[in-house]
Design an enzyme around this catalytic site. Structure first.
Site, PDB file in Angstrom:
ATOM      1  N   LYS A  45       0.911  -1.338   0.016  1.00  0.00           N
ATOM      2  CA  LYS A  45       0.030  -0.102   0.056  1.00  0.00           C
ATOM      3  C   LYS A  45       1.018   1.480   0.076  1.00  0.00           C
ATOM      4  CE  LYS A  45      -3.517  -2.195   2.477  1.00  0.00           C
ATOM      5  NZ  LYS A  45      -4.219  -2.400   3.996  1.00  0.00           N
ATOM      6  N   GLN A  89      -5.267  -1.865  10.138  1.00  0.00           N
ATOM      7  CA  GLN A  89      -4.931  -2.935   9.520  1.00  0.00           C
ATOM      8  C   GLN A  89      -5.462  -4.053  10.460  1.00  0.00           C
ATOM      9  OE1 GLN A  89      -3.715  -3.479   6.436  1.00  0.00           O
ATOM     10  NE2 GLN A  89      -3.479  -5.678   6.520  1.00  0.00           N
ATOM     11  N   ASP A 112     -11.673   1.538   4.618  1.00  0.00           N
ATOM     12  CA  ASP A 112     -12.165   0.247   4.614  1.00  0.00           C
ATOM     13  C   ASP A 112     -13.424   0.205   4.375  1.00  0.00           C
ATOM     14  OD1 ASP A 112      -9.772  -1.444   4.636  1.00  0.00           O
ATOM     15  OD2 ASP A 112      -9.538  -0.883   6.557  1.00  0.00           O
TER      16      ASP A 112
HETATM   17  N1  GUN Z   1      -6.542  -7.203   6.551  1.00  0.00           N
HETATM   18  C1  GUN Z   1      -6.588  -7.955   5.492  1.00  0.00           C
HETATM   19  N2  GUN Z   1      -7.348  -7.278   4.408  1.00  0.00           N
HETATM   20  C2  GUN Z   1      -7.465  -6.024   5.000  1.00  0.00           C
HETATM   21  C3  GUN Z   1      -8.366  -4.971   4.615  1.00  0.00           C
HETATM   22  O1  GUN Z   1      -8.817  -4.746   3.302  1.00  0.00           O
HETATM   23  N3  GUN Z   1      -8.382  -3.728   5.404  1.00  0.00           N
HETATM   24  C4  GUN Z   1      -7.711  -3.680   7.010  1.00  0.00           C
HETATM   25  N4  GUN Z   1      -7.882  -2.780   7.724  1.00  0.00           N
HETATM   26  N5  GUN Z   1      -7.137  -4.839   7.192  1.00  0.00           N
HETATM   27  C5  GUN Z   1      -7.091  -6.102   6.452  1.00  0.00           C
END
Ligand code: GUN
Length: 266
Positions: A45, A89, A112
């Site tokens: 990211k 996360q 998210d």
């Molecule tokens: N962990 C795995 N996929 C995701 C996601 O799309 N968002 C977040 N915040 N954590 C994750």
């Protein structure tokens, strides 16, 4: 178009949009784990953000941090006008209540789409839907099978497919093998998200025209593996790596741009 080609195209479009903005959007990522999958995702990211001209900052909290301290960080980010959106996360350490965290994030900063009042959808299911649309995959009236019922993939995936009038079946750990075989053999679209390397294999039968979107990513001494073994006898199967993970990362930035667009009326 392959997922990599699609990502490249969408990234060019996002870069153009960001270039036209008076100031780059600002994303904050809060990480409270040492989970290998999360580390890979977060690094990806941050790399994407740089490539897209988006400002991104990682806040790493110790895994033994208290829930109260996490709430304080979230509250600070909610109030910080400089921050357009942020994510916490997942997975979280045991002492932190996932639901509390999701509800604490202001819906207008929730990249998210986890908050019940958020207008956005979670990144993995939304990224999959956007790709299927781009590839003109028919969803209405098709048999969609979602394997796994997690809060961040399985459940929202089923909801999005149902919204577009697919016949949705969710299979999970309590579904018998006999039933799994039945539903999978009738599926037009299969989304597998259980984190079990090579679970979908040649022991199941598939429609030759089926599409498999493989969300799983498991690392072992031989590398990264999806929930499906490669080269199943179907029309399309997303690769791992280089598949759904890339769609998730892309959608995070698409969600961020939606937030910024709404904020500035663009
Ligand atoms: N962990 C795995 N996929 C995701 C996601 O799309 N968002 C977040 N915040 N954590 C994750």
């Amino acid at each position: 178009m392959t997922i990599r080609e699609y990502i490249k195209l969408r990234k060019e479009e996002i870069k153009d949009l960001v270039n036209k903005m008076a100031r780059p959007p600002f994303l904050v990522i809060v990480q409270i784990n040492e989970d290998a999958g999360s580390i890979a995702y977060v690094n990806g990211k941050l790399k994407d953000a740089e490539e897209l001209g988006i400002r991104a900052q990682l806040i790493k909290l110790p895994v033994d941090v208290s829930e109260a301290d996490v709430m304080q960080v979230i509250s600070g980010l909610n109030q910080d006008e400089d921050v357009d959106g942020f994510i916490v996360q997942m997975p979280l350490p045991v002492q932190i209540d996932e639901q509390k965290v999701k509800l604490a994030i202001a819906p207008y900063k929730d990249v998210d789409g986890f908050h019940p009042l958020s207008k956005l959808s979670p990144c993995t299911p939304k990224g999959i839907m956007n790709y299927l649309h781009h590839e003109n995959v028919q969803i209405l009236g098709k048999n969609a099978v979602v394997i796994g019922r997690s809060n961040i993939v399985g459940k929202p995936m089923a909801k999005l497919l149902l919204k577009e009038s697919a016949n949705v079946t969710v299979l999970h750990s309590k579904t018998s093998l006999e039933d799994k075989k039945f539903y999978i053999s009738h599926a037009d679209i299969i989304v597998v998200a259980i984190g079990k390397s090579g679970y979908l294999d040649h022991a199941f039968t598939y429609k030759p025209d089926a599409i498999i979107m493989d969300v799983g990513i498991t690392r072992d001494e031989n590398g990264l593996h999806g929930d499906a073994v490669p080269n199943l006898p179907v029309k399309f199967q997303s690769p791992v790596p280089g598949g759904v993970g890339l769609l998730t990362r892309l959608t995070l930035f698409e969600n961020l741009l939606e937030i910024v667009g709404e904020k500035y009326g663009i």
